[in-house]
Design an enzyme around this catalytic site. Structure first.
Site, PDB file in Angstrom:
ATOM      1  N   LYS A 103      29.993  45.436  29.423  1.00 59.11           N
ATOM      2  CA  LYS A 103      29.987  45.044  30.833  1.00 59.11           C
ATOM      3  C   LYS A 103      29.345  46.152  31.665  1.00 59.11           C
ATOM      4  O   LYS A 103      29.572  47.338  31.401  1.00 59.11           O
ATOM      5  CB  LYS A 103      31.429  44.777  31.284  1.00 59.11           C
TER       6      LYS A 103
ATOM      7  N   SER B  34      39.889  39.189  34.765  1.00 51.73           N
ATOM      8  CA  SER B  34      38.438  39.176  34.497  1.00 51.73           C
ATOM      9  C   SER B  34      38.012  39.233  33.042  1.00 51.73           C
ATOM     10  O   SER B  34      36.826  39.051  32.761  1.00 51.73           O
ATOM     11  CB  SER B  34      37.768  40.318  35.246  1.00 51.73           C
TER      12      SER B  34
ATOM     13  N   SER C 149      35.427  38.225  36.287  1.00 50.72           N
ATOM     14  CA  SER C 149      34.136  38.818  36.578  1.00 50.72           C
ATOM     15  C   SER C 149      33.328  39.201  35.337  1.00 50.72           C
ATOM     16  O   SER C 149      32.135  39.451  35.437  1.00 50.72           O
ATOM     17  CB  SER C 149      34.316  40.062  37.439  1.00 50.72           C
TER      18      SER C 149
HETATM   19  N1  GLN Z   1      39.075  37.353  40.214  1.00 49.29           N
HETATM   20  C1  GLN Z   1      39.886  38.471  40.563  1.00 49.29           C
HETATM   21  C2  GLN Z   1      39.242  39.197  41.736  1.00 49.29           C
HETATM   22  O1  GLN Z   1      38.295  38.699  42.223  1.00 49.29           O
HETATM   23  C3  GLN Z   1      40.053  39.395  39.403  1.00 49.29           C
HETATM   24  C4  GLN Z   1      38.835  40.185  39.113  1.00 49.29           C
HETATM   25  C5  GLN Z   1      39.006  41.142  37.984  1.00 49.29           C
HETATM   26  O2  GLN Z   1      39.913  41.027  37.163  1.00 49.29           O
HETATM   27  N2  GLN Z   1      38.145  42.142  37.954  1.00 49.29           N
HETATM   28  O3  GLN Z   1      39.662  40.221  42.157  1.00 49.29           O
END
Ligand code: GLN
Length: 486
Positions: A79, A178, A154
Site C-alpha cells: 500500500k 481499511s 482504503s
Molecule cells: N473508512 C474509514 C475512514 O474513512 C476507515 C479507513 C481506514 O481504515 N483507513 O476513516
C-alpha cells in the site's frame, strides 16, 4: 494453472522443489499486470525492474543450495502509505506526489529479510481516508468482480491486486476497516492485527491510536505466512508491544470443535443487505455443523462506534497532517506572497476534499472549549466499547459478524454523501477502537456474483484463534477458490 493464479504457499513449494524459478514467477505476475491493469488500476507505481533484480537474487541463493525463508521470491504489493526506501510513496495524495522516502518502514525491512519481491505500490483513498478508493488524489481503482463497482477502501488497490492476480500477497493498513472491508468486497482474505502487534514505524500516520498494518492474501495459509513475517516488537515504535510472536502456521487447524462463537445481536440491523445477512447466517450454521457452539451476545455500545471513531480519528488526523506544509518535502504551491500564504496555498491545492473535511472536523473537536465535549468524551465512549468486548470475551472465544453491510457498491453511488460512506465501516470500526484483532474471509456471493465477507473478531493478541477459525471455514468451503472474469 498459471503461476500468477497461485498462492504463496503453492509457489514456495514449487520453488523449493526447483520446479519454477523466482524470475519465472515474477514474469508471470508482470504479464498478468500487462493484461488487466489497464482495467483495474490497482497500482500507483509498478517496480518491475526492482522486482526482476530481487527475483534474480532469490534464484542465485536457490542455486547455491541455501535454504530460503517461506516468502522468498513471492511478489508482494505494498500500500502506498508504507515507506519504501528509494521508491515513490504518495499516500495517493497530491501533497506527496513526488515523495521518495530515504528509509524503509519496519515491515519492509522484515519483508526484505524474507527476500520477497516487491511488485509495486498500490492505490488507496488519500491518506487512507475512505471506503471506496474513490478518494485517491490520482485515479479510481475498479473491483475485479464488476468493473463498475468500487473495490472498497482504503486499501482498495491492494485488495483489487490480489483478487485480479496482479500480486500474490499484499500489505494494507486498517484504521477503521481499511484492510477488512476491501478484502470482503474483493473476495479475498484480510487481517487487522491487534494494536501494537505490527510496527507502525514508516507507516504514514492517519490516526495513530488506531492504525495497524496487516496482510491481504488469497487464502488463510498465506495470511499466516505474512503474519509470521511482519509481526514483532520494534523499539522504533513506542506503541509496539513487546509480546512473543507465535508461529501462526501452527494455527492452520481445520477443526473448530468446542470453540465458542459469539454473534452480537446489534450487528444484524436494519439497512444490512439481506444477501449479506443470509450468507453470514449460513456460515454460522456451517460452524455449528463443524462442532462449534454459536451463541448470541450483546455489544450494547455498538451504536456509538461510528460517531466515536469520526471524532477520535479526525482529531488525530488533524494533528498528524499538520506536517504537510510544503517546506521540506512533497508538493509546494507556486506564487505565494509570504510563508503563511505558501502554507495556505500548498495545503488548499495539495489536499483533496475528504482530507480537508477530516482536518476541519478534527481541529474543531480539539479546539479550546470543545476538547472536553468532543475528544475527551470520545475517549470515554471508546472505553465503553472496549469493555463490551472484554465482557463478551469472558463467554466466547471469537465473535462472528458480517464485514460490510453490503457487497461492493457502484462507483459514484456514495461519494457525494459522506455519512452513507462512513456507514460502510459500521461493523469494522469497533475493532480498531477496542484495539483488538479481526480477519475477513469470503463466505458467499450475492445474486449479482459479488463476493460477501465474514468477519471473525478475536481477543487482544489472539490472532491464533481467528486464523484457526478462518482456516477451518475455508477448508470446508470453496468461496476462496473462485476467480473473477476480468
Ligand atoms: N473508512 C474509514 C475512514 O474513512 C476507515 C479507513 C481506514 O481504515 N483507513 O476513516
Amino acid at each position: 494453472m498459471e503461476l500468477y493464479e497461485m498462492t504463496a504457499h503453492q509457489l514456495r513449494d514449487l520453488l523449493r522443489k526447483r520446479e519454477v524459478s523466482a524470475v519465472e514467477i515474477v514474469k508471470s505476475v508482470l504479464e498478468r499486470i500487462g493484461q488487466v491493469e489497464e482495467k483495474i488500476k490497482a497500482y500507483i507505481t509498478i517496480t518491475d525492474d526492482l522486482a526482476l533484480k530481487q527475483a534474480e537474487e532469490v534464484d542465485r541463493k536457490l542455486a547455491s543450495g541455501e535454504e530460503l525463508p517461506d516468502l522468498a521470491g513471492i511478489p508482494v504489493a505494498i500500500k502506498d502509505n508504507i515507506c519504501t526506501k528509494g521508491v515513490l510513496t504518495t499516500c495517493a495524495s497530491k501533497i506527496l506526489y513526488n515523495f521518495v522516502p530515504p528509509y524503509n518502514a519496519t515491515v519492509m525491512e522484515k519483508l526484505n529479510r524474507q527476500m520477497i519481491v516487491m511488485i509495486g505500490k498500490t492505490n488507496m483513498d488519500e491518506f487512507a481516508m475512505g471506503s471506496s478508493t474513490e478518494n485517491s488524489g490520482f485515479f479510481i481503482t475498479r473491483n475485479p468482480w464488476d468493473l463498475d463497482r468500487v473495490p472498497g477502501g482504503s486499501s482498495g488497490g491492494s485488495a483489487a491486486a490480489i483478487a485480479a492476480d496482479e500480486a500474490i500477497c499484499a500489505l494494507g493498513s486498517d484504521t477503521g476497516g481499511s484492510i477488512r472491508q476491501p478484502a470482503a468486497l474483493c473476495g479475498v482474505v484480510g487481517l487487522k492485527p491487534t494494536y501494537g502487534r505490527v510496527s507502525r514505524f514508516g507507516l504514514v500516520a492517519f490516526a495513530s491510536s488506531l492504525d495497524q498494518i496487516g496482510p491481504i492474501t488469497k487464502d488463510v495459509e498465506d495470511c499466516a505466512l505474512m503474519m509470521n513475517a511482519i509481526c514483532g516488537y520494534d523499539p522504533m515504535d513506542s506503541t509496539s508491544a513487546n509480546v512473543p510472536v507465535p508461529d501462526f502456521t501452527k494455527s492452520l487447524i481445520p477443526d473448530v470443535k468446542g470453540i465458542k462463537i459469539g454473534v452480537p445481536k446489534e450487528y444484524f440491523i436494519e439497512g444490512i443487505d439481506p444477501e449479506v445477512e443470509e450468507a453470514v447466517k449460513a456460515g454460522l450454521k456451517k460452524f455449528e455443523e463443524m462442532g462449534a457452539m454459536v451463541e448470541e451476545i450483546s455489544l450494547p455500545h455498538t451504536e456509538y462506534a461510528v460517531a466515536d471513531y469520526y471524532i477520535i480519528a479526525s482529531a488525530e488526523a488533524s494533528a498528524n497532517l499538520e506536517r504537510y506544509d510544503g517546506v521540506k518535502y512533497g508538493f509546494r504551491a507556486e506564487g505565494a506572497e509570504d510563508l503563511i500564504d505558501m502554507y495556505k496555498k500548498t495545503r488548499s491545492q495539495g489536499f483533496g476534499p475528504e482530507v480537508k473535511r477530516r482536518i476541519m472536523l478534527g481541529t474543531y473537536a480539539l479546539s479550546a472549549g470543545y476538547y472536553d465535549a468532543y475528544y475527551l468524551k470520545g475517549l470515554k465512549v471508546r472505553t465503553l466499547i472496549k469493555r463490551d468486548f472484554d465482557q463478551a470475551f469472558e463467554k466466547v472465544d471469537v465473535i462472528v459478524t458480517p464485514t460490510s453491510p453490503t457487497p461492493a457498491f457502484r462507483i459514484g453511488e456514495k461519494i457525494d454523501d459522506p455519512l452513507t460512506m462512513y456507514l460502510s465501516d459500521i461493523f469494522t470500526i469497533s475493532v480498531n477502537l477496542a484495539g483488538i484483532c479481526a480477519i475477513s474471509i469470503p463466505c458467499g456471493f450475492s445474486s449479482d456474483g459479488l463476493p460477501i465477507g465474514m468477519q471473525i473478531i478475536g481477543k487482544p493478541f489472539d490472532e491464533e484463534s481467528i486464523i484457526r477459525v478462518a482456516y477451518a471455514f475455508e477448508q470446508n468451503t470453496d468461496y476462496h477458490l473462485r476467480k473473477p472474469n476480468i
